[in-house]
Every structure is written in C-alpha cells, then in structure tokens.
Design a protein around this motif. Structure first.
Motif, PDB file in Angstrom:
ATOM      1  N   ARG A 645       0.843  -1.205   0.000  1.00 26.90           N
ATOM      2  CA  ARG A 645       0.000   0.000   0.000  1.00 26.90           C
ATOM      3  C   ARG A 645       0.874   1.249   0.000  1.00 26.90           C
ATOM      4  O   ARG A 645       1.782   1.398   0.814  1.00 26.90           O
ATOM      5  N   HIS A 660      -3.595  -2.136  -1.502  1.00 24.79           N
ATOM      6  CA  HIS A 660      -3.661  -3.351  -0.689  1.00 24.79           C
ATOM      7  C   HIS A 660      -2.684  -4.367  -1.302  1.00 24.79           C
ATOM      8  O   HIS A 660      -2.572  -4.426  -2.528  1.00 24.79           O
ATOM      9  N   CYS A 662      -1.277  -3.908   2.861  1.00 24.63           N
ATOM     10  CA  CYS A 662      -0.391  -2.996   3.569  1.00 24.63           C
ATOM     11  C   CYS A 662       0.848  -3.777   4.018  1.00 24.63           C
ATOM     12  O   CYS A 662       0.862  -5.007   3.997  1.00 24.63           O
ATOM     13  N   TYR A 665       1.123  -7.352   6.167  1.00 24.84           N
ATOM     14  CA  TYR A 665      -0.261  -7.826   6.267  1.00 24.84           C
ATOM     15  C   TYR A 665      -0.308  -9.332   6.557  1.00 24.84           C
ATOM     16  O   TYR A 665       0.401 -10.126   5.925  1.00 24.84           O
ATOM     17  N   CYS A 699     -10.295  -4.832   5.186  1.00 26.48           N
ATOM     18  CA  CYS A 699      -8.998  -4.229   5.515  1.00 26.48           C
ATOM     19  C   CYS A 699      -8.780  -2.959   4.710  1.00 26.48           C
ATOM     20  O   CYS A 699      -8.327  -1.937   5.239  1.00 26.48           O
ATOM     21  N   ASP A 703      -8.443   0.821   6.156  1.00 25.51           N
ATOM     22  CA  ASP A 703      -7.276   1.662   5.852  1.00 25.51           C
ATOM     23  C   ASP A 703      -7.721   3.013   5.305  1.00 25.51           C
ATOM     24  O   ASP A 703      -7.134   4.051   5.643  1.00 25.51           O
ATOM     25  N   LYS A 706      -9.057   5.073   8.207  1.00 27.07           N
ATOM     26  CA  LYS A 706      -7.962   5.557   9.060  1.00 27.07           C
ATOM     27  C   LYS A 706      -7.265   6.749   8.428  1.00 27.07           C
ATOM     28  O   LYS A 706      -6.964   7.740   9.093  1.00 27.07           O
ATOM     29  N   GLU A 707      -6.996   6.639   7.121  1.00 27.96           N
ATOM     30  CA  GLU A 707      -6.305   7.723   6.432  1.00 27.96           C
ATOM     31  C   GLU A 707      -7.205   8.946   6.310  1.00 27.96           C
ATOM     32  O   GLU A 707      -6.738  10.083   6.310  1.00 27.96           O
TER      33      GLU A 707
END
Length: 801
Positions: A645, A660, A662, A665, A699, A703, A706-707
């Motif tokens: 990622r 994807h 990350c 992982y 996932c 992500d 979160k970002e």
C-alpha cells in the motif's frame, strides 16, 4: 468479349463477399436493399454491354452468376450455427490424420449435409470407409478477443464447419471409396519411409510433400513462420506445378501428348486428394489442367482466365472460401507474379547495354538475380495487406530469403518423391536418394537461424484499419492497369497525352502507395484504452495510454490451454504492442499467472517486458508459484519490483497506486493478499481487485477510513470509482455491499469462463451490483470488453456484439 471468365469471377466474388457478410452479421432482411442495389447496378452495366456487343448471351450468363452465388450462400448458411447433442450420423471418411495419439477424421456426405471433423482414438477405420459416429456435434469456437484466430470461419471455409469428439465410431462399410483408401494407404507407407530415412526431419518432409502438418515439429513451424517462408510447408501451386508438369513433360516424349495429358491430369488430381485438397492446391490443379489442355490444343494459356476459372469453381462450391487466407494469399500471389511483376520488370535490353563489357555468364546471373528480387517484391506488395491484417507483422528480409529458398524447393520436392518411390523398392536406395533433399532442409534451418538473429528487420504493425487496406488495393489495381502496354497505347492515342503525363500519374500513385504502406499499422486510441481479455476462467487486463505506455494486470486461465500463446499474445500483437512497461501481478494463483509465464518465454527481439510488480508479502519465499515466477523473470532479465500500500507508478496523467496489501499484512490465503490497484486518468478511475474477497475488502475500507481520519487525501479518490473490476471472477464472497457503497462504481467488469464449475458470476454478487446501480459486463457472454476514455467521457465495447 475479352476474358469473359474474369468478368464472371469478379461478379461472383462481389456476390460472395456481400452475401456471406450479410449472413455472418445476421443482416438477412436489412441487407436485401444493398444486394438489390448492387444487382441493379450490375444489370445496368450488363445492359450497356449488350447494347454495344453482339455476344449478348454471354453477358447474361455472366450476370446470372450473381444471384446463383447468393442462393448458394443461403444454402450453405442454413446448415451453419446448429448444435447437435448426442446424435448418431453416418458419412464417408475423405481424409484422416493422426495427432498426439488420436485420429482426426474428415467426414463428408453426412446425414446433416455438411462436413464434420471427428476426433477419436479408434484405429479401426480408414479413408474411404463409411462410418457411423455417435457424439456431440458443435461448431468450432468463434474468436472472443481482438486478434484471435477465427477457427469457426477457418473450418467453414474448408467445408467442415462442425466438430465431434466421438463417443463411438463404427465402420458400416469398408473401402466404399476405393480410390481414397488406396491413396491413404500409399500416404501412410510414404510417411513410414520418411520416418526411417529422414528421421528428425520426417515431419518436415511429410508436411512439404504430403501436406501432413500434424507431425511437424512446433519449433520448426514457428521458425518458418517467423522468417516468412511458412508457405513452403503447405501444399500450394509450387508443389502441384512441380509434380504435375514433371510428370507431363516426362511422359509426353514417349506416349504422345494426348495420353500424357490424360495421365498427368489424373496424377495431379490423385495427388490433390492424397494431400488433403487445400484451397491453394485446388487453385493450382485447376490452372495446371488448363495449361495442359491449352498445350494439347496448341492454344496460349491466359493466366487471368485460368485464375478466374479456379475462383469460380472454388467459390461456386463454398462461397465462404472467400474468407480463407489460403484462398486470399494464393490468388494474390499469382496476381502479383502475373500482373504486378511485368510492370516492375526492367527492360532487359537496357540492362544488357549497361553491361557490354561484362561476361555472358555474369550478365545472365545479374539479370536473373534482379528478376528474382523484383518477382519477390511483386508478390510481397500484392500480399502485404493480407499478411499484415492476418499476421500483424512482416519480416523485411523475407523478400531476399524467398529468392534463396524457392529456387531450391524443386530439389526438396523431387528428392522427396523419388525417395518415396525408392523406399518401396529398398530402404538403402531411399537413403541414397534422400541426400540432396536433406542437405537443402539443413540449409533452410541454417538460413532461418541466421535470419532470426536479425530481429530488428521484423516489423510488428498490429492489425491495420480496413479502410487503408481497401484504398491500397484500389490504387494498386489502378497502378497495374495504367501501366499495361495496351492501356498506355489506347490512352495516349485517344487523349494525345505526353509520356511525361503518364510518368507524373505513375509517380503520384507510387507516392500514395508508399504513404499507405507506411500507415498500414494499428492505430492506437488517443487516450486510455483498457481491454479485459476473455481468457476463460482467469484474468488478464491490458491497459494502454495512447499506445505509448502499455501495462498488463495479471494473465492466466485454468480452463483455456496455453491462454498466453493463443489469447493474450495475439491480442497484444494485433494492437501493435511490442513492449509491456509493467505487468502487475495481484497474486500467484494459476488463473492469474499462467499466461504471464508464457509471455516471459515468448520474449524476443520483437516483444519484451520491462518490469513485473509482485505483492510484497510475508513468507513469499515459501510460496512455490511466487518464487517460480520471480525466478523466471530474473532469468529473462526482467526487473522485479515489490509493491505494498502506497506504491505508485506514474506516467504522464496516468497514476497506478497500490492500496492493498499494507506492509506486514497477515493474510489467510493467496486471495487474501491479492494486490489491489487504483488506476487514475484525469477524471476517470478504475479499481483492480484481483481475487480480493471480503476480508481484504474490509482491511482496505478500514485503511481508507484511518487515512481519512488522519486527513490523508485518499478517500476522495476512491469514493466515486468509474469502473470496478469485480473481485474473484464474481464470487459471492467478494464485492461486498460495504465496498460498493464506499467506492460507488458506475460500471463493473467480470472475467470468468463459460459454464465454469464455480458458477461464477454468482447471483448474489450480480444482485448487489444491480442494487448499487452498477452496469455489469461479463466476458463469458460478451467476450473481450474494451473501455476507451479521454479522461472525461468513456465508451464500452463488447467484442461479440
């Protein structure tokens, strides 16, 4: 009327092209006005001709060939497009060949009134037998990608539109066709002699002399194709002429011209039957028969009349033969030799005057070389459009190579025939007579090997536009006509034109032809083009930015054998792709990498790969398929990169970002670590998901969130995806409702095989896509799916529609 058969042949050709095209495209009723209009125009031309010519009946007969051809097309077409499950039919074996331990039977005079190719492991039948066959009968596969071989039309043009993997074959009557049986037995005995005498070259000699390609070494076939001399492997006019004329000239000295002609014609017809009755061979036999008849009656043979007679007979039996490359190439080659070559041929007196001080032998040698080169150039120019459209490449040195190999072909043919006869008497005698032919074949291998090193002279053009081919062909015909002595004489007398005007017209046409040749290549779309290739149960997506930068996302299949060689590579070549900047691998399941491995093996001077990008995952060194692909790339000199990622590949306005997996992982299986890429081009975006399923999607969404919380500007890029490549071929365990609501795609592409054992695409996935207002395209029903966009607007095309 001069050359009435030529007028008839042209009329028939026009009728065959129009009618077969209408039936192929299912334009039966909508095409009626076009056919009627052409018919009216033809009739008006006929009426004018009748008015100024006494032989009116001849013109009417010529005109009748137009409706007769259309009716014949209708009769042939009504037998096509059917499927018969578990039926029993009878027919006569016209020809048979052995391939990889099973027999291929060419059966005619069947209950369904058309030819059928039967595949069986039964060894009890022979050519000439009447057999009863039980099994499923269906058509050969139609192409599903741009540039793929059209097996369906190829076999229709041969007169064998159906195939059957036989469950049972029973001989009901042995040796019904005694002649075919005897010829088959002779052929098998000759092949046995070649196997003992020529050993590793037995397959090559069988292909050249007997027309049996099934036992030909694949590597040899590819080498001959690459070097532009594959025509030597097919029974053609060259082979028929050598056999027929050799027999005729040899025996007419002893038994008289009439008996010699009958025997010679019988011999070449039997040779035609024994070698499989190819289109080019039929053309050659027809012309050779007319040459012999003309010689018997002391008449001059007119090559255009002979060519026209051959075309009328061939298309009269099967109008779909007009699409056969054997028909097209054979007839264009003869037109090049008979019509274009005399135009290019220099004045021999002028050449001799410039070499007054040269020896007689040297002078003759130079003239011969010049004429041979010009003849080869004439054939190349005449066949160029067909070669580029069908094979998408041309080897410039083939002009010179053919000047070397063709003159030696009589040695191979004659020694091959003599060796066959000698083998019936004594194998020792056969070994002795085979020497010269063996040396020539070794020389052919040497020429191919040396020429293959000159890869820079092989030009990959891709498939040129049909419009340019048509204009080129029309201009070439005009160029030939205006340079004929009769036309020059009549034109100059009528219009009182100065010779300089003629030269000016010639120069203008020549310049236009050169410009057209330089533009006879694939025209890439000026923007971003994405081709989801139909590789059956697998994935392979080609991305091209204005033809200057090319990328491939995965390449593999589990239900299509050699998908790289027969589906991916032909599509790339048809689009003029000589270099792939980067291949992005989502994961290393076979249905995503098998074709990529084939492409790596196929890399040469005309096709290469820059880099391969692999997902950077933990424990990759323990995954056998992963390391095998990396090892293959390393050995081929291909750069291997690893992506997680955040990895970004940028070319101009095109961005390819890995989102994807990350780093570090923890994946559960190969689908879980499947790399996901986001392609951005101006306002257009596409999400490549590989085989990512729900866990990987969750996932990815986490992500993104979160970002987003960290004010990283990635949510905006993924909130409105234009096109989604649906994960895992449409599996119900992928493409969750949560993902769809996050990325909001407008279009969805699914790659999966016809009647695949997994049931892809699953109905649950299709329902979720429909609920989210996503328009769905699936390769198993539409074939290759093509997207073109300028970054703002986009269009979707389906190959099968």
């Amino acid at each position: 009327m001069k050359r009435p058969l030529l007028s008839a042949a042209v009329t028939q050709l026009i009728a065959a092209v129009i009618s077969t095209y209408c039936y192929r495209e299912k334009l039966h009723w909508s095409a009626v006005p076009v056919i009627v209009l052409v018919g009216i125009l033809a009739f008006e031309v006929l009426r004018i001709c009748v008015r100024f010519n006494k032989n009116s009946c001849l013109y009417y007969l010529i005109f009748l060939i137009f409706p007769v051809t259309i009716i014949r097309t209708g009769i042939v077409s009504d037998r096509l497009g059917k499927c018969y499950e578990n039926i029993t039919f009878t027919g006569t074996i016209y020809n048979m060949q052995n391939k990889d331990g099973y027999n291929v039977l060419y059966i005619n005079n069947t209950d369904i009134h058309t030819g059928i190719i039967v595949y069986t492991d039964d060894n009890k039948c022979n050519a000439g037998d009447i057999v009863r066959v039980t099994g499923d009968v269906k058509e050969f596969d139609k192409p599903r990608n741009y540039g793929s071989f059209d097996a369906n039309m190829y076999y229709i043009s041969l007169g064998y539109p159906y195939k059957c993997n036989a469950d049972k074959v029973v001989v009901t009557e042995s040796n019904n066709n005694r002649l075919r049986y005897i010829l088959y037995v002779i052929k098998q005995k000759i092949k046995g002699i070649y196997a003992k005498v020529y050993k590793d070259k037995a397959g090559l000699m069988s292909s050249i002399v007997l027309g049996d390609k099934y036992e030909l070494d694949i590597k040899t076939k590819e080498e001959y194709q690459k070097n532009g001399i594959a025509h030597l492997l097919a029974i053609s006019g060259l082979h028929i002429s050598l056999v027929g004329m050799a027999v005729y000239k040899l025996i007419r000295k002893y038994i008289g011209i009439m008996k010699a002609s009958v025997i010679s014609i019988a011999v070449i017809i039997m040779y035609l039957i024994m070698t499989g009755e190819t289109v080019s061979a039929k053309r050659a036999v027809c012309m050779l028969v007319l040459i012999i008849i003309a010689d018997v009656y002391g008449r001059t043979f007119d090559i255009l009349t002979g060519l026209s007679a051959a075309s009328i007979l061939i298309l009269g039996r099967n109008p779909y033969t007009v699409y056969s490359m054997s028909y097209i190439m054979s007839f264009l080659a003869i037109i090049g030799i008979s019509q274009l070559y005399p135009v290019l041929m220099p004045d021999e007196k002028a050449i001799n005057s410039r070499m007054d001080n040269t020896g007689k032998i040297v002078k003759k040698s130079i003239v011969y070389i010049i004429n041979a080169l010009l003849c080869s150039i004439a054939v190349t120019l005449a066949t160029l459009p067909a070669v580029l459209y069908s094979y998408n490449s041309v080897f410039m040195t083939s002009i010179f190579i053919n000047c070397i190999v063709i003159p030696l072909m009589p040695v191979v043919m004659i020694t091959g025939i003599i060796t066959a006869f000698a083998g019936f008497i004594s194998l020792k005698l056969a070994y002795f007579t085979a020497g010269a032919g063996n040396y020539v074949l070794d020389f052919y291998d040497f020429v191919c090997e040396r020429n293959s090193r000159l890869g820079q002279f092989r030009i990959i053009t891709g498939q040129p536009p049909a419009g340019i081919i048509i204009v080129y062909s029309v201009l070439m015909i005009i160029f030939i006509i205006i340079n004929k002595p009769s036309f020059k004489y009549n034109f100059n007398n009528y219009y009182k034109m100065h010779s300089l005007v003629n030269k000016a017209i010639n120069n203008i046409i020549a310049v236009m032809l050169v410009v057209l040749v330089l533009n006879m290549h694939y025209k890439p779309y000026n923007g971003l083009q994405i081709n989801m290739l139909d590789v059956g149960q697998g994935d392979s997506i080609y991305v091209s930015a204005s033809g200057r930068h090319n990328f491939l996302f995965d390449g593999g299949s589990t239900d299509i054998k050699s998908a790289g060689q027969y589906r991916v590579y032909p599509a790339l070549r048809a689009m003029g792709c000589k270099y792939i900047d980067c291949i992005f691998i989502s994961h290393t399941d076979n249905d995503h990498i098998s074709a990529v491995m084939e492409l790596i093996k196929m890399c040469d001077d005309t096709f290469s790969i820059g880099s391969i990008v692999m997902p950077d995952i933990k424990g990759k060194e323990n995954i056998e398929a992963y390391m095998k692909l990396v090892d293959m790339a390393d050995k081929a000199g291909i750069n291997v990169c690893y992506a997680v990622r955040g990895y970004t590949f940028t070319v101009g306005e095109l961005d390819i970002k890995c989102i994807h997996p990350c780093a570090g992982y923890d994946y559960e299986d190969s689908n879980d670590y499947s790399a996901v890429y986001c392609i951005s081009y101006k306002k257009f975006s596409m999400l490549m998901t590989g085989d990512a399923e729900s866990r990987a999607e969750d996932c990815l969404i986490n992500d993104i969130n979160k970002e987003r919380a960290a004010n990283v500007d990635i949510k905006d890029e993924l909130s409105d995806i234009t096109v989604l490549k649906v994960g895992h071929h449409g599996s119900k365990y992928a493409t969750s409702d949560k993902l769809l609501k996050t990325i909001k795609p407008q279009y969805a592409l699914i790659s999966c095989g016809i009647n695949n054992r997994y049931g892809h695409p699953h109905s649950e996935t299709l329902e979720r896509l429909e609920d989210n207002n996503c328009k769905v395209y699936v390769t198993n029903t539409l074939g290759e799916i093509i997207i073109r966009t300028d970054g703002y607007k986009m269009s979707v095309h389906q190959y099968l529609q």
